[in-house]
Design a protein around this motif. Structure first.
Motif, PDB file in Angstrom:
ATOM      1  N   ASN A  16       6.526  -3.596  -3.769  1.00  0.00           N
ATOM      2  CA  ASN A  16       5.689  -2.980  -4.929  1.00  0.00           C
ATOM      3  C   ASN A  16       5.265  -4.084  -5.810  1.00  0.00           C
ATOM      4  O   ASN A  16       5.386  -4.161  -7.173  1.00  0.00           O
ATOM      5  CB  ASN A  16       7.009  -2.304  -5.717  1.00  0.00           C
ATOM      6  N   ILE A  17       4.669  -5.166  -5.067  1.00  0.00           N
ATOM      7  CA  ILE A  17       4.001  -6.282  -6.150  1.00  0.00           C
ATOM      8  C   ILE A  17       3.047  -5.841  -6.891  1.00  0.00           C
ATOM      9  O   ILE A  17       2.970  -6.652  -7.831  1.00  0.00           O
ATOM     10  CB  ILE A  17       3.706  -7.410  -5.027  1.00  0.00           C
ATOM     11  N   THR A  18       2.497  -4.824  -6.801  1.00  0.00           N
ATOM     12  CA  THR A  18       1.532  -4.556  -7.693  1.00  0.00           C
ATOM     13  C   THR A  18       2.036  -4.026  -9.113  1.00  0.00           C
ATOM     14  O   THR A  18       1.326  -3.781 -10.012  1.00  0.00           O
ATOM     15  CB  THR A  18       0.542  -3.394  -7.133  1.00  0.00           C
ATOM     16  N   GLU A  19       3.394  -3.760  -8.981  1.00  0.00           N
ATOM     17  CA  GLU A  19       4.075  -3.282 -10.211  1.00  0.00           C
ATOM     18  C   GLU A  19       4.493  -4.201 -11.049  1.00  0.00           C
ATOM     19  O   GLU A  19       4.854  -5.426 -10.500  1.00  0.00           O
ATOM     20  CB  GLU A  19       5.314  -2.253  -9.867  1.00  0.00           C
ATOM     21  N   MET A  20       4.366  -4.163 -12.258  1.00  0.00           N
ATOM     22  CA  MET A  20       4.591  -5.449 -13.202  1.00  0.00           C
ATOM     23  C   MET A  20       6.043  -5.929 -13.185  1.00  0.00           C
ATOM     24  O   MET A  20       5.997  -7.100 -12.993  1.00  0.00           O
ATOM     25  CB  MET A  20       4.058  -4.973 -14.588  1.00  0.00           C
ATOM     26  N   PHE A  27       6.211  -8.032  -9.731  1.00  0.00           N
ATOM     27  CA  PHE A  27       5.329  -9.209  -9.983  1.00  0.00           C
ATOM     28  C   PHE A  27       5.951 -10.350 -11.013  1.00  0.00           C
ATOM     29  O   PHE A  27       6.054 -11.481 -10.512  1.00  0.00           O
ATOM     30  CB  PHE A  27       3.888  -8.702 -10.608  1.00  0.00           C
TER      31      PHE A  27
END
Length: 159
Positions: A64-68, A71
């Protein structure tokens, strides 16, 4: 003068590590106490505050790296140890191995402190991410040294 500036920066960074990495201080010591109590309760319920399986805790973040939140967790664990790599390599060696060993021992010490005093979780994934941050800092120091050596004097060049 350069040595004094360097020592002041290291002291500030060490205090930062103590308050925000080891104690996870967020403006209130109440959160630290709550985490401590939660870890004690987990241990009484036979849940350990240890992860020795690589990628167990960071895998969900990487998915879920695109979730803040993901990240921030991944990058935070890397960025916060960038200065350690820089400072250690600046102070102790022009090579990678010695500064990396010192960084790894420091990271391991921090993880052990969290485990022993029940103020955090001993997580091999944190060690991995923190080590990446240190490695970036070490290599940045080498590039900094090469750049300042070819470009002239700098405030921190000592070699």
């Amino acid at each position: 003068m350069k040595k004094r500036i360097f020592m002041i920066l290291i002291c500030i960074y060490v205090l930062f590590l103590i308050f925000f990495v080891i104690l996870k201080f967020d403006g209130s010591f109440e959160e630290i106490n709550l985490l401590h109590q939660q870890i004690i309760e987990n241990e009484q319920a036979d849940l350990k505050n240890v992860n020795l399986v690589p990628f167990k805790t960071i895998s969900p973040y990487l998915k879920n790296i695109t979730e803040m939140y993901a990240f921030k967790n991944i990058m935070g664990n890397i960025i916060i140890f960038f200065p350690l790599g820089f400072f250690v390599s600046y102070r102790f060696s022009k090579k990678v191995l010695k500064p990396m060993i010192i960084c790894m021992l420091t990271i391991l010490f921090i993880e052990c402190i969290q485990l022993i005093f029940k103020i955090g979780f001993f997580d091999v994934d944190d060690i991995l991410l923190n080590s990446i941050g240190c490695l970036f800092g070490i290599y940045f120091n080498f590039f900094w040294y090469i750049f300042t050596k070819t470009a002239g004097n700098s405030i921190l060049v000592k070699r």
